[in-house]
Enzyme design. Structure first.
Site, mmCIF file in Angstrom:
data_model
loop_
_atom_site.group_PDB
_atom_site.id
_atom_site.type_symbol
_atom_site.label_atom_id
_atom_site.label_comp_id
_atom_site.label_asym_id
_atom_site.label_seq_id
_atom_site.Cartn_x
_atom_site.Cartn_y
_atom_site.Cartn_z
ATOM 1 N N SER A 167 16.629 138.909 2.198
ATOM 2 C CA SER A 167 15.594 138.691 1.174
ATOM 3 C C SER A 167 14.429 137.928 1.784
ATOM 4 C CB SER A 167 16.155 137.871 0.022
ATOM 5 O OG SER A 167 17.259 138.529 -0.542
ATOM 6 N N ARG A 173 19.200 127.982 -2.190
ATOM 7 C CA ARG A 173 18.647 128.384 -0.897
ATOM 8 C C ARG A 173 17.934 127.248 -0.186
ATOM 9 N NH1 ARG A 173 20.855 132.552 -2.463
ATOM 10 N NH2 ARG A 173 22.436 131.003 -2.240
ATOM 11 N N GLU A 199 11.749 132.954 1.897
ATOM 12 C CA GLU A 199 13.066 132.358 2.149
ATOM 13 C C GLU A 199 13.254 131.981 3.624
ATOM 14 O OE1 GLU A 199 16.632 134.117 0.249
ATOM 15 O OE2 GLU A 199 17.507 134.035 2.253
HETATM 16 C C1 LIG Z 1 20.403 141.789 6.602
HETATM 17 C C2 LIG Z 1 20.411 140.340 6.192
HETATM 18 C C3 LIG Z 1 21.068 139.926 5.052
HETATM 19 C C4 LIG Z 1 21.080 138.580 4.664
HETATM 20 N N1 LIG Z 1 21.747 138.216 3.533
HETATM 21 C C5 LIG Z 1 21.773 136.915 3.153
HETATM 22 C C6 LIG Z 1 22.459 136.528 1.963
HETATM 23 O O1 LIG Z 1 23.062 137.333 1.273
HETATM 24 N N2 LIG Z 1 22.436 135.214 1.612
HETATM 25 C C7 LIG Z 1 21.797 134.279 2.356
HETATM 26 O O2 LIG Z 1 21.819 133.099 1.984
HETATM 27 N N3 LIG Z 1 21.149 134.609 3.501
HETATM 28 C C8 LIG Z 1 21.118 135.900 3.906
HETATM 29 N N4 LIG Z 1 20.442 136.275 5.046
HETATM 30 C C9 LIG Z 1 19.729 135.253 5.818
HETATM 31 C C10 LIG Z 1 20.521 134.692 7.036
HETATM 32 O O3 LIG Z 1 21.474 135.615 7.480
HETATM 33 C C11 LIG Z 1 21.211 133.375 6.740
HETATM 34 O O4 LIG Z 1 20.273 132.434 6.295
HETATM 35 C C12 LIG Z 1 21.947 132.826 7.974
HETATM 36 O O5 LIG Z 1 22.687 131.685 7.612
HETATM 37 C C13 LIG Z 1 21.014 132.460 9.111
HETATM 38 O O6 LIG Z 1 21.816 132.181 10.246
HETATM 39 P P1 LIG Z 1 21.240 132.303 11.705
HETATM 40 O O7 LIG Z 1 22.277 131.782 12.624
HETATM 41 O O8 LIG Z 1 20.754 133.666 11.960
HETATM 42 O O9 LIG Z 1 20.005 131.273 11.640
HETATM 43 P P2 LIG Z 1 18.654 131.374 12.485
HETATM 44 O O10 LIG Z 1 17.815 132.480 11.968
HETATM 45 O O11 LIG Z 1 18.942 131.338 13.939
HETATM 46 O O12 LIG Z 1 17.961 129.990 12.048
HETATM 47 C C14 LIG Z 1 17.439 129.848 10.749
HETATM 48 C C15 LIG Z 1 16.868 128.424 10.607
HETATM 49 O O13 LIG Z 1 17.920 127.491 10.658
HETATM 50 C C16 LIG Z 1 17.785 126.637 11.791
HETATM 51 N N5 LIG Z 1 19.144 126.503 12.351
HETATM 52 C C17 LIG Z 1 19.986 127.495 12.736
HETATM 53 N N6 LIG Z 1 21.149 126.966 13.153
HETATM 54 C C18 LIG Z 1 21.019 125.636 13.004
HETATM 55 C C19 LIG Z 1 21.876 124.524 13.281
HETATM 56 N N7 LIG Z 1 23.112 124.699 13.766
HETATM 57 N N8 LIG Z 1 21.413 123.269 13.033
HETATM 58 C C20 LIG Z 1 20.157 123.064 12.542
HETATM 59 N N9 LIG Z 1 19.302 124.070 12.281
HETATM 60 C C21 LIG Z 1 19.743 125.325 12.523
HETATM 61 C C22 LIG Z 1 16.806 127.316 12.720
HETATM 62 O O14 LIG Z 1 16.082 126.369 13.498
HETATM 63 C C23 LIG Z 1 15.910 128.044 11.734
HETATM 64 O O15 LIG Z 1 14.965 127.138 11.223
HETATM 65 C C24 LIG Z 1 20.407 137.618 5.457
HETATM 66 C C25 LIG Z 1 19.745 138.032 6.625
HETATM 67 C C26 LIG Z 1 19.737 139.384 6.988
HETATM 68 C C27 LIG Z 1 19.026 139.794 8.246
#
Ligand SMILES: Cc1cc2nc3c(=O)[nH]c(=O)nc-3n(C[C@H](O)[C@H](O)[C@H](O)COP(=O)(O)OP(=O)(O)OC[C@H]3O[C@@H](n4cnc5c(N)ncnc54)[C@H](O)[C@@H]3O)c2cc1C
Length: 361
Positions: free
Chosen positions: A252, A175, A352
């Site tokens: 999580s 992670r 996380e």
């Molecule tokens: C219901 C649910 C279930 C989930 N299950 C999992 C799981 O099973 N496994 C898991 O690993 N995660 C899980 N997650 C967490 C999340 O979905 C992932 O971490 C996902 O990759 C985040 O993507 P996002 O586009 O929403 O990022 P955001 O929330 O928009 O950004 C997260 C962070 O990354 C940065 N960021 C985003 N995009 C970029 C980019 N292109 N370049 C640089 N920085 C960037 C942002 O600045 C921020 O700091 C879950 C979340 C939810 C709500």
């Protein structure tokens, strides 16, 4: 200098997070291409924009599914990544999938499964964008993106250049990666190498193998894996559903703590039973945070009286906004759980998600 997109406005960030929490940004810019992302960041980083206490002038946000944003919001520019699309190039038994950062992750997974490609099937149903998957080396059900990523194209905000980073430069771990908690690199696109195969990667996760009716190590059709993973996730509130507050979360909230063998033995002695745990291969042990939380007295559905937040009724590890919560309430709940687990087991849980302009008290 490239033009800066016109789609700028002040906006509440709760509309852009899966927790549905977060105050206003000074300015919100939707960037629909890599060029627009770079132009927006160049402008913000040039110093003519406000910044937060950490000096961050612009925050990149995509799906908002792994962030906790302060009730006070973010005092600077938020760049929403909306560059979409992907291409697939077959090279014998492999296929190179090149995806834009703002592409919805699960649409990509669905398409690769439908194309007969294996390698992402266990990561079905995870919200958010493809470009965010390298940030915390997204993983689930025995697979993680570090296994298939071959290149990450980033904009380096320090040098102003766009560079391609190889996996060994990304610092992938459980992670985490060099991109997490580091605003220097913005991912513009990611390349994955997938297997052209009618069979999935070997099923490693016992719960998934059970639900498929196969033994760990077996391979089945990727579409069957996707279906099984989606069903398992839905049962835990881990697939976004607008009508279900159990999914107004970041998934999580805490990572599974990685303990030394002595620390693990101490937890086992405290509990009087064997906690669910996975050896990491280097002598340490990853222990289930959900189990520790439950054993510390926090059941599913737990909530502090008078607040609008609580533990999901389906999964102990998901802290949720029941619809009327605030970020302050959520962080206070996180504090109570972290302290409860520390007092019971001497183990400190770490969040996380990325906390924006806020902290667990
Ligand atoms: C219901 C649910 C279930 C989930 N299950 C999992 C799981 O099973 N496994 C898991 O690993 N995660 C899980 N997650 C967490 C999340 O979905 C992932 O971490 C996902 O990759 C985040 O993507 P996002 O586009 O929403 O990022 P955001 O929330 O928009 O950004 C997260 C962070 O990354 C940065 N960021 C985003 N995009 C970029 C980019 N292109 N370049 C640089 N920085 C960037 C942002 O600045 C921020 O700091 C879950 C979340 C939810 C709500």
């Amino acid at each position: 200098m490239k033009h800066v997109p016109e789609r700028t406005h002040r906006a509440m960030l709760d509309a852009h997070t899966t927790l549905r929490l977060g105050g206003p940004a000074t300015e919100l810019i939707e960037a629909a291409s890599a060029e627009e992302i770079v132009a927006a960041l160049r402008k913000a980083d040039a110093g003519d924009s406000a910044s937060d206490d950490a000096g961050i002038s612009a925050l990149v946000l995509a799906g908002g599914s792994n962030v906790v944003v302060a009730d006070a919001g973010f005092p600077g520019t938020v760049v929403l990544l909306r560059n979409r699309g992907f291409s697939v190039r077959r090279e014998g038994e492999r296929a190179i999938v090149c995806v834009e950062a703002g592409q919805k992750w699960d649409e990509l997974v669905a398409a690769t499964v439908a194309e007969g490609l294996a390698g992402l099937e266990c990561l079905s149903g995870i919200p958010g964008s493809a470009g965010a998957t390298p940030i915390q080396n997204v993983g689930a059900y025995g697979q993680e993106v570090a296994e298939t990523i071959t290149a990450v194209r980033v904009y380096d905000r320090q040098t102003g250049e766009t560079v391609v980073m190889r996996p060994d430069e990304c610092g992938f771990g459980y992670r985490t990666s060099i991109f997490k908690h580091n605003h220097r690199f913005v991912v513009l696109s990611v390349d994955f190498s997938l297997a052209v195969s009618a069979r999935s990667m070997p099923i490693r996760y016992a719960e998934l193998a059970r639900s498929l009716g196969v033994a760990p190590g077996d391979r089945v059709e990727p579409a069957r894996v996707r279906e099984a993973v989606l069903a398992l996730r839905a049962g835990k509130g881990m697939v976004l559903d607008g009508g279900d507050p159990d999914t107004y979360s970041v998934g999580s909230f805490f990572t599974n703590p990685v303990l030394t063998s002595d620390e693990y033995a101490a937890v086992r002695a405290q509990a009087g039973v064997e906690p669910p745990a996975w050896p990491t291969g280097d002598g340490s042990v990853k222990v289930s945070a959900a189990w520790l939380i439950e054993r510390a007295g926090f059941a599913r559905g737990y909530a502090q009286v008078g607040t609008g937040v609580g533990i999901s009724t389906k999964h102990t590890l998901a802290l949720t906004n029941r619809g009327t919560g605030t970020t302050a309430e959520l962080l206070d709940l996180a504090r109570e759980i972290r302290d409860g687990v520390r007092d019971r087991f001497g183990v400190v849980l770490h969040p996380e998600p990325v906390l924006i302009n806020c902290a667990i008290p």
